[in-house]
Design a protein around this motif. Structure first.
Motif, PDB file in Angstrom:
ATOM      1  N   ALA A  74     -76.391   0.600  -8.260  1.00  0.00           N
ATOM      2  CA  ALA A  74     -75.316   1.529  -7.900  1.00  0.00           C
ATOM      3  C   ALA A  74     -74.590   1.058  -6.646  1.00  0.00           C
ATOM      4  N   GLU A  75     -75.349   0.531  -5.694  1.00  0.00           N
ATOM      5  CA  GLU A  75     -74.738   0.049  -4.457  1.00  0.00           C
ATOM      6  C   GLU A  75     -73.813  -1.134  -4.721  1.00  0.00           C
ATOM      7  N   LYS A  76     -74.218  -2.002  -5.651  1.00  0.00           N
ATOM      8  CA  LYS A  76     -73.400  -3.172  -5.971  1.00  0.00           C
ATOM      9  C   LYS A  76     -72.113  -2.786  -6.693  1.00  0.00           C
ATOM     10  N   ILE A  77     -72.254  -1.966  -7.734  1.00  0.00           N
ATOM     11  CA  ILE A  77     -71.068  -1.645  -8.534  1.00  0.00           C
ATOM     12  C   ILE A  77     -70.159  -0.641  -7.835  1.00  0.00           C
ATOM     13  N   SER A  78     -70.684   0.103  -6.852  1.00  0.00           N
ATOM     14  CA  SER A  78     -69.844   1.080  -6.154  1.00  0.00           C
ATOM     15  C   SER A  78     -68.690   0.392  -5.428  1.00  0.00           C
ATOM     16  N   LYS A  79     -68.934  -0.827  -4.945  1.00  0.00           N
ATOM     17  CA  LYS A  79     -67.875  -1.579  -4.271  1.00  0.00           C
ATOM     18  C   LYS A  79     -66.770  -1.943  -5.255  1.00  0.00           C
ATOM     19  N   VAL A  80     -67.186  -2.330  -6.477  1.00  0.00           N
ATOM     20  CA  VAL A  80     -66.206  -2.670  -7.510  1.00  0.00           C
ATOM     21  C   VAL A  80     -65.420  -1.427  -7.915  1.00  0.00           C
ATOM     22  N   PHE A  81     -66.144  -0.324  -8.101  1.00  0.00           N
ATOM     23  CA  PHE A  81     -65.489   0.926  -8.481  1.00  0.00           C
ATOM     24  C   PHE A  81     -64.520   1.382  -7.398  1.00  0.00           C
ATOM     25  N   ARG A  82     -64.877   1.153  -6.162  1.00  0.00           N
ATOM     26  CA  ARG A  82     -64.020   1.552  -5.042  1.00  0.00           C
ATOM     27  C   ARG A  82     -62.675   0.832  -5.106  1.00  0.00           C
ATOM     28  N   ILE A  83     -62.723  -0.476  -5.374  1.00  0.00           N
ATOM     29  CA  ILE A  83     -61.500  -1.278  -5.441  1.00  0.00           C
ATOM     30  C   ILE A  83     -60.673  -0.912  -6.674  1.00  0.00           C
ATOM     31  N   VAL A  84     -61.350  -0.845  -7.838  1.00  0.00           N
ATOM     32  CA  VAL A  84     -60.642  -0.533  -9.083  1.00  0.00           C
ATOM     33  C   VAL A  84     -60.052   0.873  -9.030  1.00  0.00           C
ATOM     34  N   SER A  85     -60.799   1.820  -8.451  1.00  0.00           N
ATOM     35  CA  SER A  85     -60.306   3.196  -8.339  1.00  0.00           C
ATOM     36  C   SER A  85     -59.058   3.257  -7.467  1.00  0.00           C
ATOM     37  N   PHE A 111     -63.404   7.764 -14.663  1.00  0.00           N
ATOM     38  CA  PHE A 111     -63.852   6.511 -14.043  1.00  0.00           C
ATOM     39  C   PHE A 111     -63.868   6.655 -12.522  1.00  0.00           C
ATOM     40  N   ILE A 112     -62.798   7.219 -11.978  1.00  0.00           N
ATOM     41  CA  ILE A 112     -62.712   7.416 -10.527  1.00  0.00           C
ATOM     42  C   ILE A 112     -63.812   8.360 -10.048  1.00  0.00           C
ATOM     43  N   MET A 113     -64.030   9.448 -10.797  1.00  0.00           N
ATOM     44  CA  MET A 113     -65.039  10.429 -10.404  1.00  0.00           C
ATOM     45  C   MET A 113     -66.438   9.834 -10.480  1.00  0.00           C
ATOM     46  N   TYR A 114     -66.691   8.993 -11.473  1.00  0.00           N
ATOM     47  CA  TYR A 114     -67.990   8.322 -11.596  1.00  0.00           C
ATOM     48  C   TYR A 114     -68.222   7.413 -10.389  1.00  0.00           C
ATOM     49  N   GLY A 115     -67.182   6.695  -9.981  1.00  0.00           N
ATOM     50  CA  GLY A 115     -67.296   5.823  -8.816  1.00  0.00           C
ATOM     51  C   GLY A 115     -67.611   6.597  -7.548  1.00  0.00           C
ATOM     52  N   VAL A 116     -66.998   7.772  -7.403  1.00  0.00           N
ATOM     53  CA  VAL A 116     -67.291   8.623  -6.242  1.00  0.00           C
ATOM     54  C   VAL A 116     -68.744   9.085  -6.276  1.00  0.00           C
ATOM     55  N   ALA A 117     -69.213   9.487  -7.472  1.00  0.00           N
ATOM     56  CA  ALA A 117     -70.569  10.029  -7.621  1.00  0.00           C
ATOM     57  C   ALA A 117     -71.649   8.987  -7.380  1.00  0.00           C
ATOM     58  N   LEU A 118     -71.312   7.704  -7.457  1.00  0.00           N
ATOM     59  CA  LEU A 118     -72.295   6.653  -7.186  1.00  0.00           C
ATOM     60  C   LEU A 118     -72.798   6.708  -5.748  1.00  0.00           C
ATOM     61  N   ASN A 119     -72.058   7.401  -4.890  1.00  0.00           N
ATOM     62  CA  ASN A 119     -72.442   7.502  -3.485  1.00  0.00           C
ATOM     63  C   ASN A 119     -72.923   8.902  -3.110  1.00  0.00           C
ATOM     64  N   LEU A 120     -73.145   9.745  -4.118  1.00  0.00           N
ATOM     65  CA  LEU A 120     -73.589  11.112  -3.859  1.00  0.00           C
ATOM     66  C   LEU A 120     -75.076  11.266  -4.166  1.00  0.00           C
TER      67      LEU A 120
END
Length: 220
Positions: free
Chosen positions: A177-188, A29-38
């Motif tokens: 991806a831009e929207k959910i990346s913020k959520v992933f950032r916090i949850v991660s 999950f954490i790695m997926y969140g990082v990849a949203l910005n790659l």
């Protein structure tokens, strides 16, 4: 004066299959969140200029174990603890290192590249570094073995698949991806904090089982 201590050779952390699956899911999950910005172009730049990767490999594969041994010689910890320090220093980075690089504004693409390369090389570099540097620590009967297939499956599950899925999401659905990346950032970040707290709790639980006098160096 009394200090907390345990028989380190008897300390064991047991994880059930369910615990391992949850841990893998969280790391993925954490790695997926990082990849949203790659993006692919970022990795192309690294391939064009591989100097940063070479410096990173040199630092992680050689300098990190060497500096760890220097620290061991300086503080002279329990032999089993010293071996553990060497083993950790000899191991490759993981998804959490990618998250920390991304969260702190570092070069996440370089971090992912280093994680992938060092993990693939770890089948050879980890046992070599452990065997080479642990010669300075006199603890008979200590060995380390790695399963190449298991290592390949781990990097596939925790790094490659989440990275591909995250980059695919970024490529096909950039706004989403831009929207959910913020959520992933916090949850991660929350998951990362839970990891730290959980590790500290486990350590305190183990260490609190015994005590010894400072003059009794190895709990004898």
């Amino acid at each position: 004066m009394l200090f907390l201590a345990i028989d380190l050779d008897q300390a064991v952390l047991n994880f059930s299959q369910d615990n391992i699956l949850i841990l893998k899911f969280c790391l993925g999950f954490i790695m997926y969140g990082v990849a949203l910005n790659l993006q692919i172009k970022d990795f192309r730049e690294i391939l064009v200029n591989p100097r940063s990767v070479a410096i990173g490999l040199l630092s992680q594969v050689i300098l990190l174990p060497a500096s760890t041994v220097g620290l061991i010689l300086l503080v002279n910890p329990h032999p089993s603890l010293a071996l553990g320090m060497i083993l950790v220093a000899a191991c490759p980075g993981g998804p959490l290192s990618n998250f920390i690089s991304h969260y702190s504004g570092g070069n996440a693409e370089l971090s992912v590249s280093l994680t992938t390369v060092t993990t693939l090389l770890s089948t050879f570099t980890t046992p070599f570094n452990f065997a080479f540097w642990s010669q300075m620590i006199e603890v008979p009967g200590k060995t380390v073995t790695l399963d190449f297939l298991e290592m390949a499956i781990i990097i596939l599950e925790l790094t490659i698949i989440p990275t591909i899925l995250g980059m695919f999401t970024r490529h096909r659905f950039p706004k989403f991806a831009e929207k959910i990346s913020k959520v992933f950032r916090i949850v991660s970040l929350i998951i990362f904090v839970i990891f730290i707290v959980g590790a500290l709790y486990k350590s305190i639980d183990i260490v609190s089982k015994g005590s010894y006098n400072k003059n009794d160096k190895y709990n004898e």
